[in-house]
Design an enzyme around this catalytic site. Structure first.
Site, short mmCIF file in Angstrom:
data_model
loop_
_atom_site.label_atom_id
_atom_site.label_comp_id
_atom_site.label_asym_id
_atom_site.label_seq_id
_atom_site.Cartn_x
_atom_site.Cartn_y
_atom_site.Cartn_z
N GLU A 6 0.82 -1.22 0.00
CA GLU A 6 0.00 0.00 0.00
C GLU A 6 0.85 1.27 0.00
O GLU A 6 0.35 2.36 0.25
CB GLU A 6 -0.95 -0.01 1.20
CG GLU A 6 -2.02 -1.08 1.06
CD GLU A 6 -3.06 -1.05 2.15
OE1 GLU A 6 -2.89 -0.33 3.17
OE2 GLU A 6 -4.08 -1.76 2.02
N TYR B 172 -13.90 -7.75 -3.77
CA TYR B 172 -15.07 -7.37 -2.98
C TYR B 172 -16.34 -7.32 -3.84
O TYR B 172 -17.42 -7.68 -3.38
CB TYR B 172 -14.84 -6.03 -2.29
CG TYR B 172 -13.69 -6.05 -1.31
CD1 TYR B 172 -13.49 -7.13 -0.45
CD2 TYR B 172 -12.80 -5.00 -1.22
CE1 TYR B 172 -12.43 -7.16 0.44
CE2 TYR B 172 -11.74 -5.01 -0.32
CZ TYR B 172 -11.56 -6.10 0.51
OH TYR B 172 -10.52 -6.13 1.39
N ILE C 84 -7.54 -7.66 5.75
CA ILE C 84 -7.53 -9.03 5.23
C ILE C 84 -6.32 -9.07 4.31
O ILE C 84 -6.17 -8.25 3.41
CB ILE C 84 -8.85 -9.41 4.52
CG1 ILE C 84 -8.80 -10.86 4.06
CG2 ILE C 84 -9.19 -8.45 3.40
CD1 ILE C 84 -10.14 -11.43 3.64
#
Length: 149
Positions: free
Chosen positions: A27, A131, A85
């Site tokens: 990230e 997702y 996650i």
């Protein structure tokens, strides 16, 4: 490949922190992880735990985990907040994330939470697509805020 999903144990914390660091690097924030092992362990396995987690394990090696805590909505009641996650890069695309999410859903039902909430970075297309496959909704109205103290 036989993946076992189980509740995290205190002995897993060193590996969980390694995966957290891997996520932070992915990230683009490798220097943002400042939590110590002692604090992490105490927060999850001390007298008053504030987080719980499931790990994905293959042949004794932890390949991923999902960590949550309880969030309270004055409109909805108790909800699970999925903090992270993580599936290690080498193990992605093998269904481990889905297995972890299934465990979270079962836990939320067992604890009678009114839903699961989480965040995803807007540029993280692999996570967003994952997702979407789960049928998750995306809320364009709310802006994330934080205050560091």
């Amino acid at each position: 490949m036989s993946i076992d999903i189980r509740r995290a144990e205190k002995k897993d914390c060193t590996r969980l922190l390694e995966l957290i660091q891997e996520l932070a690097t992915y990230e683009k924030a490798p220097d943002e992880v400042t939590v110590t092992l002692d604090h992490f362990e105490e927060s999850g396995f001390g007298e008053n735990p504030v987080w719980w987690a499931f790990v994905a394990e293959e042949d004794g090696a932890i390949l991923g985990f999902a960590l949550y805590y309880v969030r309270y909505s004055t409109w909805k009641g108790q909800r699970m907040y999925l903090e992270d996650i993580i599936v290690t890069e080498e193990a992605r695309g093998k269904g481990i994330g889905k297995l972890l999410f299934d465990a979270l859903i079962e836990e939320a039902k067992l604890k009678q939470f009114k839903g699961i909430t989480w965040q995803v970075l807007e540029w993280n297309e692999p996570a967003i697509n994952f997702y979407k496959k789960l049928g998750a909704g995306f809320d364009p109205e709310w802006i994330n805020c934080n205050l560091s103290i």
